[in-house]
Design a protein around this motif. Structure first.
Motif, mmCIF file in Angstrom:
data_model
loop_
_atom_site.group_PDB
_atom_site.id
_atom_site.type_symbol
_atom_site.label_atom_id
_atom_site.label_comp_id
_atom_site.label_asym_id
_atom_site.label_seq_id
_atom_site.Cartn_x
_atom_site.Cartn_y
_atom_site.Cartn_z
ATOM 1 N N ARG A 52 42.526 42.941 40.362
ATOM 2 C CA ARG A 52 43.705 42.375 39.704
ATOM 3 C C ARG A 52 44.804 43.424 39.674
ATOM 4 N NH1 ARG A 52 39.183 40.484 36.951
ATOM 5 N NH2 ARG A 52 39.373 38.381 36.119
ATOM 6 N N ARG A 53 46.012 42.984 39.446
ATOM 7 C CA ARG A 53 47.110 43.931 39.243
ATOM 8 C C ARG A 53 46.923 44.568 37.862
ATOM 9 N NH1 ARG A 53 52.656 45.083 40.867
ATOM 10 N NH2 ARG A 53 52.651 47.244 40.126
ATOM 11 N N LEU A 54 46.913 45.913 37.810
ATOM 12 C CA LEU A 54 46.598 46.603 36.554
ATOM 13 C C LEU A 54 47.789 47.320 35.944
ATOM 14 C CD1 LEU A 54 43.180 48.244 37.559
ATOM 15 C CD2 LEU A 54 43.604 46.010 36.506
ATOM 16 N N SER A 55 48.957 47.154 36.584
ATOM 17 C CA SER A 55 50.118 47.871 36.041
ATOM 18 C C SER A 55 51.396 47.128 36.392
ATOM 19 C CB SER A 55 50.178 49.276 36.652
ATOM 20 O OG SER A 55 50.451 49.160 38.035
ATOM 21 N N GLY A 56 52.472 47.553 35.774
ATOM 22 C CA GLY A 56 53.798 47.009 36.053
ATOM 23 C C GLY A 56 54.808 47.987 35.492
ATOM 24 N N ASP A 64 38.458 47.565 29.175
ATOM 25 C CA ASP A 64 38.209 46.117 29.136
ATOM 26 C C ASP A 64 39.483 45.317 29.401
ATOM 27 O OD1 ASP A 64 35.617 46.662 28.591
ATOM 28 O OD2 ASP A 64 35.525 45.562 26.694
ATOM 29 N N ALA A 65 40.621 45.836 28.954
ATOM 30 C CA ALA A 65 41.884 45.123 29.174
ATOM 31 C C ALA A 65 42.155 44.983 30.674
ATOM 32 C CB ALA A 65 43.035 45.866 28.490
ATOM 33 N N ALA A 66 41.575 45.912 31.463
ATOM 34 C CA ALA A 66 41.774 45.888 32.914
ATOM 35 C C ALA A 66 40.608 45.205 33.641
ATOM 36 C CB ALA A 66 41.948 47.322 33.436
ATOM 37 N N PHE A 67 39.713 44.581 32.887
ATOM 38 C CA PHE A 67 38.540 43.919 33.493
ATOM 39 C C PHE A 67 37.754 44.904 34.366
ATOM 40 C CE2 PHE A 67 40.725 40.298 32.003
ATOM 41 C CZ PHE A 67 39.869 39.228 31.998
ATOM 42 N N LEU A 68 37.277 45.990 33.762
ATOM 43 C CA LEU A 68 36.588 47.004 34.576
ATOM 44 C C LEU A 68 35.099 47.100 34.264
ATOM 45 C CD1 LEU A 68 39.239 49.895 34.677
ATOM 46 C CD2 LEU A 68 38.673 48.260 36.469
ATOM 47 N N MET A 105 54.177 52.563 39.678
ATOM 48 C CA MET A 105 52.916 52.344 38.955
ATOM 49 C C MET A 105 51.798 51.874 39.875
ATOM 50 S SD MET A 105 53.173 53.162 35.882
ATOM 51 C CE MET A 105 54.126 53.177 34.387
ATOM 52 N N LEU A 106 52.151 51.338 41.057
ATOM 53 C CA LEU A 106 51.114 50.895 41.991
ATOM 54 C C LEU A 106 50.157 52.028 42.356
ATOM 55 C CD1 LEU A 106 52.996 48.519 44.444
ATOM 56 C CD2 LEU A 106 51.024 47.949 43.020
ATOM 57 N N ALA A 107 50.637 53.269 42.204
ATOM 58 C CA ALA A 107 49.769 54.424 42.483
ATOM 59 C C ALA A 107 48.571 54.405 41.536
ATOM 60 C CB ALA A 107 50.557 55.722 42.311
ATOM 61 N N TYR A 108 48.775 53.899 40.315
ATOM 62 C CA TYR A 108 47.663 53.790 39.350
ATOM 63 C C TYR A 108 46.624 52.789 39.863
ATOM 64 C CZ TYR A 108 45.042 52.317 35.233
ATOM 65 O OH TYR A 108 44.016 51.986 34.364
ATOM 66 N N ASP A 109 47.083 51.610 40.294
ATOM 67 C CA ASP A 109 46.158 50.599 40.843
ATOM 68 C C ASP A 109 45.366 51.182 42.019
ATOM 69 O OD1 ASP A 109 48.384 49.197 39.457
ATOM 70 O OD2 ASP A 109 47.248 47.404 40.000
ATOM 71 N N ALA A 110 46.093 51.935 42.867
ATOM 72 C CA ALA A 110 45.434 52.499 44.057
ATOM 73 C C ALA A 110 44.369 53.516 43.634
ATOM 74 C CB ALA A 110 46.482 53.147 44.954
#
Ligand SMILES: Cc1cc2nc3c(=O)[nH]c(=O)nc-3n(C[C@H](O)[C@H](O)[C@H](O)COP(=O)(O)OP(=O)(O)OC[C@H]3O[C@@H](n4cnc5c(N)ncnc54)[C@H](O)[C@@H]3O)c2cc1C
Length: 179
Positions: A52-56, A64-68, A105-110
């Motif tokens: 899922r997208r985890l940042s913006g 848990d908020a990030a479904f991990l 912030m996409l660097a965080y998802d990556a």
């Protein structure tokens, strides 16, 4: 058991809990003098079964908020800590550069994908194995008969490399041949 299968089979976990406490000899004895102090509440665990997208812009989701939560073991503390650490590094980088854009912030998802992605994908495959009850039951039955296999199954809950074996057909062939 995955929630879609529970729905299909109309499994009611709350009634199952009450039944088990009343009928299972070990639990009946253990909870003999126990009194319910509140109604039983239950919620699904936020499993990391798909990415899922985890940042913006100016936000990141962790734990848990990030479904991990690991879909195979149901554990989420480790991944919550990892994601917290990764988010802290990303936040420090954003503060340093003054750039809080969704793109940056996409660097965080990556980073989350790089650190946790492979393990979550493997565990998702294993979670799907439960949809094949014959195969799963075969594995569990063989495990009750064979101490070595039982130890392998137990270790799979904390050793990722061993877990990979479960996704390989050769593992089941060896199992059928009892090797
Ligand atoms: C019954 C059960 C058993 C589990 N067993 C295990 C296990 O054995 N091993 C394992 O690794 N994982 C286990 N897990 C999963 C694990 O608990 C979670 O994955 C982990 O706690 C997630 O950490 P978190 O920091 O993301 O969220 P949480 O630990 O839920 O922390 C979130 C915090 O934010 C607070 N909060 C919420 N809303 C607000 C608000 N508006 N303002 C301020 N604070 C707020 C909450 O009160 C909470 O303290 C289990 C989960 C459950 C439900």
């Amino acid at each position: 058991m995955p929630s879609d299968i529970m729905r299909k089979r109309k499994v009611n976990l709350k009634s199952l809990l009450q039944e088990t406490l009343g009928s299972d000899p070990v639990f009946r004895e253990r909870f003999r003098a126990a009194k319910a102090v509140s109604p039983v509440e239950g919620y699904g665990l936020p499993l990391g079964s798909r990415s899922r997208r985890l940042s913006g812009q100016r936000w990141m989701l962790v734990g848990d908020a990030a479904f991990l939560i690991d879909p195979f073991t149901g554990e989420g503390i480790g991944n919550a800590i990892y994601s917290g650490g990764i988010a802290a590094k990303q936040a420090a980088e954003c503060l340093r550069s003054g750039d809080f854009s969704a793109e940056t912030m996409l660097a965080y998802d990556a980073s989350i994908q790089r650190v946790l992605g492979a393990e979550l994908r493997l565990s998702t495959k294993l979670q799907k194995l439960v949809r094949y009850p014959r195969l799963f039951n075969l594995l569990m039955k063989a495990g009750t008969r064979n101490k070595q296999l039982r130890d392998v199954i137990s270790s799979m809950f904390y050793e990722v490399d061993l877990r990979k074996k479960l996704t390989k057909p050769s593992f089941y062939i060896k199992l059928l041949l009892n090797r």
